[in-house]
Write a protein that holds these residues in place. Sequence first.
Motif, PDB file in Angstrom:
ATOM      1  N   ILE A 196      84.156  13.177  27.100  1.00  0.00           N
ATOM      2  CA  ILE A 196      84.595  14.458  26.518  1.00  0.00           C
ATOM      3  C   ILE A 196      83.908  14.586  25.176  1.00  0.00           C
ATOM      4  N   ASP A 197      83.320  15.766  24.905  1.00  0.00           N
ATOM      5  CA  ASP A 197      82.642  16.022  23.638  1.00  0.00           C
ATOM      6  C   ASP A 197      83.477  17.032  22.859  1.00  0.00           C
ATOM      7  N   LEU A 198      84.175  16.526  21.852  1.00  0.00           N
ATOM      8  CA  LEU A 198      85.001  17.400  21.028  1.00  0.00           C
ATOM      9  C   LEU A 198      84.142  18.124  19.999  1.00  0.00           C
ATOM     10  N   ASN A 199      84.645  19.292  19.576  1.00  0.00           N
ATOM     11  CA  ASN A 199      83.962  20.012  18.487  1.00  0.00           C
ATOM     12  C   ASN A 199      85.010  20.648  17.586  1.00  0.00           C
ATOM     13  N   ALA A 200      84.587  21.222  16.499  1.00  0.00           N
ATOM     14  CA  ALA A 200      85.515  21.726  15.471  1.00  0.00           C
ATOM     15  C   ALA A 200      86.344  22.906  15.937  1.00  0.00           C
ATOM     16  N   THR A 201      85.981  23.518  17.012  1.00  0.00           N
ATOM     17  CA  THR A 201      86.721  24.695  17.475  1.00  0.00           C
ATOM     18  C   THR A 201      88.000  24.322  18.207  1.00  0.00           C
ATOM     19  N   ILE A 202      88.135  23.046  18.585  1.00  0.00           N
ATOM     20  CA  ILE A 202      89.359  22.640  19.265  1.00  0.00           C
ATOM     21  C   ILE A 202      90.488  22.619  18.240  1.00  0.00           C
ATOM     22  N   PRO A 203      91.548  23.320  18.526  1.00  0.00           N
ATOM     23  CA  PRO A 203      92.632  23.396  17.544  1.00  0.00           C
ATOM     24  C   PRO A 203      93.421  22.100  17.463  1.00  0.00           C
ATOM     25  N   ALA A 204      94.154  21.973  16.414  1.00  0.00           N
ATOM     26  CA  ALA A 204      95.018  20.806  16.259  1.00  0.00           C
ATOM     27  C   ALA A 204      96.149  20.874  17.271  1.00  0.00           C
ATOM     28  N   GLY A 205      96.666  19.729  17.594  1.00  0.00           N
ATOM     29  CA  GLY A 205      97.742  19.666  18.567  1.00  0.00           C
ATOM     30  C   GLY A 205      97.242  19.153  19.913  1.00  0.00           C
ATOM     31  N   ASP A 206      98.061  19.406  20.956  1.00  0.00           N
ATOM     32  CA  ASP A 206      97.714  18.943  22.296  1.00  0.00           C
ATOM     33  C   ASP A 206      96.783  19.935  22.988  1.00  0.00           C
ATOM     34  N   ASN A 207      95.700  19.436  23.579  1.00  0.00           N
ATOM     35  CA  ASN A 207      94.726  20.266  24.296  1.00  0.00           C
ATOM     36  C   ASN A 207      94.424  19.621  25.652  1.00  0.00           C
ATOM     37  N   VAL A 208      94.532  20.441  26.680  1.00  0.00           N
ATOM     38  CA  VAL A 208      94.123  19.967  28.012  1.00  0.00           C
ATOM     39  C   VAL A 208      92.622  20.223  28.142  1.00  0.00           C
ATOM     40  N   VAL A 209      91.844  19.158  28.211  1.00  0.00           N
ATOM     41  CA  VAL A 209      90.391  19.264  28.114  1.00  0.00           C
ATOM     42  C   VAL A 209      89.744  18.686  29.395  1.00  0.00           C
ATOM     43  N   PRO A 210      88.825  19.445  30.008  1.00  0.00           N
ATOM     44  CA  PRO A 210      88.076  18.869  31.138  1.00  0.00           C
ATOM     45  C   PRO A 210      87.082  17.826  30.631  1.00  0.00           C
ATOM     46  N   TYR A 211      86.688  16.943  31.496  1.00  0.00           N
ATOM     47  CA  TYR A 211      85.725  15.910  31.106  1.00  0.00           C
ATOM     48  C   TYR A 211      84.487  16.003  31.998  1.00  0.00           C
ATOM     49  N   ASP A 212      83.387  15.561  31.453  1.00  0.00           N
ATOM     50  CA  ASP A 212      82.110  15.567  32.176  1.00  0.00           C
ATOM     51  C   ASP A 212      81.869  14.210  32.823  1.00  0.00           C
ATOM     52  N   VAL A 213      81.209  14.247  33.981  1.00  0.00           N
ATOM     53  CA  VAL A 213      80.867  13.019  34.703  1.00  0.00           C
ATOM     54  C   VAL A 213      79.349  12.993  34.918  1.00  0.00           C
ATOM     55  N   ALA A 214      78.730  11.896  34.596  1.00  0.00           N
ATOM     56  CA  ALA A 214      77.294  11.692  34.839  1.00  0.00           C
ATOM     57  C   ALA A 214      77.133  10.676  35.969  1.00  0.00           C
ATOM     58  N   LEU A 215      76.321  11.076  36.970  1.00  0.00           N
ATOM     59  CA  LEU A 215      76.127  10.254  38.171  1.00  0.00           C
ATOM     60  C   LEU A 215      74.648  10.056  38.454  1.00  0.00           C
ATOM     61  N   PRO A 216      74.311   8.980  39.163  1.00  0.00           N
ATOM     62  CA  PRO A 216      72.912   8.823  39.611  1.00  0.00           C
ATOM     63  C   PRO A 216      72.550   9.920  40.617  1.00  0.00           C
ATOM     64  N   ARG A 217      71.271  10.154  40.786  1.00  0.00           N
ATOM     65  CA  ARG A 217      70.802  11.157  41.730  1.00  0.00           C
ATOM     66  C   ARG A 217      71.262  10.806  43.150  1.00  0.00           C
ATOM     67  N   GLY A 218      71.704  11.823  43.865  1.00  0.00           N
ATOM     68  CA  GLY A 218      72.176  11.623  45.227  1.00  0.00           C
ATOM     69  C   GLY A 218      73.661  11.387  45.334  1.00  0.00           C
ATOM     70  N   CYS A 219      74.357  11.288  44.195  1.00  0.00           N
ATOM     71  CA  CYS A 219      75.799  11.068  44.195  1.00  0.00           C
ATOM     72  C   CYS A 219      76.524  12.321  43.712  1.00  0.00           C
ATOM     73  N   SER A 220      77.778  12.455  44.112  1.00  0.00           N
ATOM     74  CA  SER A 220      78.604  13.588  43.690  1.00  0.00           C
ATOM     75  C   SER A 220      80.057  13.152  43.656  1.00  0.00           C
ATOM     76  N   VAL A 221      80.853  13.911  42.912  1.00  0.00           N
ATOM     77  CA  VAL A 221      82.282  13.646  42.811  1.00  0.00           C
ATOM     78  C   VAL A 221      83.027  14.655  43.667  1.00  0.00           C
ATOM     79  N   THR A 222      83.856  14.166  44.583  1.00  0.00           N
ATOM     80  CA  THR A 222      84.619  15.066  45.453  1.00  0.00           C
ATOM     81  C   THR A 222      86.062  15.241  44.982  1.00  0.00           C
ATOM     82  N   LYS A 223      86.609  14.238  44.250  1.00  0.00           N
ATOM     83  CA  LYS A 223      87.968  14.354  43.703  1.00  0.00           C
ATOM     84  C   LYS A 223      88.033  13.632  42.364  1.00  0.00           C
TER      85      LYS A 223
END
Length: 303
Positions: free
Chosen positions: A261-288
């Motif tokens: 997760i890459d946070l930045n200054a625009t995220i407000p204080a408090g609790d934030n539900v944030v998506p996360y990024d996934v990096a995979l080798p070529r030919g792979c994918s995330v299904t769940k």
Amino acid sequence: MKVQHWKIAATAFMMAMLTWYLVTGRDLVETWVEFPLEIINPPQGMIIRDGMISKVSVRLRGPKGLIRNLDTKKVAYSLDTGHLVVGNNPVTIVPENLGLGSALEVVEISPSHINLVMDMFVKKRVRVIPSWDGDLHRDYTLKKKYSSPDEVTLRGPASVLKKIKQVKTQRIMLDTDSPGNWRGEVPLQLPEAVESNPGLVSVGLDFAVRSGKMWVKVPLYILGPDDVDFAASQNYVRLLVEGPKPFFRKKGFRDEITASIDLNATIPAGDNVVPYDVALPRGCSVTKRKPEAITVTISRQLP
């Protein structure tokens, strides 16, 4: 006188040789001689399926000199097949078809009878099926096989062609530990007495890596500005990763999968539900993903 003696001696020698030849040449002998068999007047649109022979053995009796000088390369047994019909045709082998003349007597012929099985000579168009052999590694599968052309014209006996729905190529032997794409010219597997046009086809075999799925637990990396304090609801995620099976057999394959997760200054204080990024080798994918997002609590530092 010497010249006359020489002439007399030469004449006597020639007379002796002639007498010897006439005597020995007329000695009767009996022996077996092989003659090639030739087909004359072959029936149109038909083929001999069975019973054909290439030569006949003849037991001859006659003058020794005549038999010795018999040139079997110039004498053949002539078999007229113009009257034959589809099916069984009993044929008697007769001395007259040798044309040896009256000086030689045919005592015996072997074989004395043959049975020629005739069939119609027809054409048929059928599909080509590429055929290969090898112990394919469990991580690979044959994705596609094809030939060019994908159909060929067969020619042969009608009774044989009616049973043929498709024709396979000769088996292609492969090194299947790590197969890729294979290309080549291959002959066909054909029954006896059947011809193909063309006789060779271009074959292509495309192999692919089998895919698999696996749940993988990976650490979650959170990057943010220096002036921001943050805390995440958890420091790992679970991913159902789909990819080539050899990838999951590698030692340390999990190290090639990252979640961040890459946070930045625009995220407000408090609790934030944030998506996360996934990096995979070529030919792979995330299904769940578990969880789908991460709760990040932001507390800003005072200057």
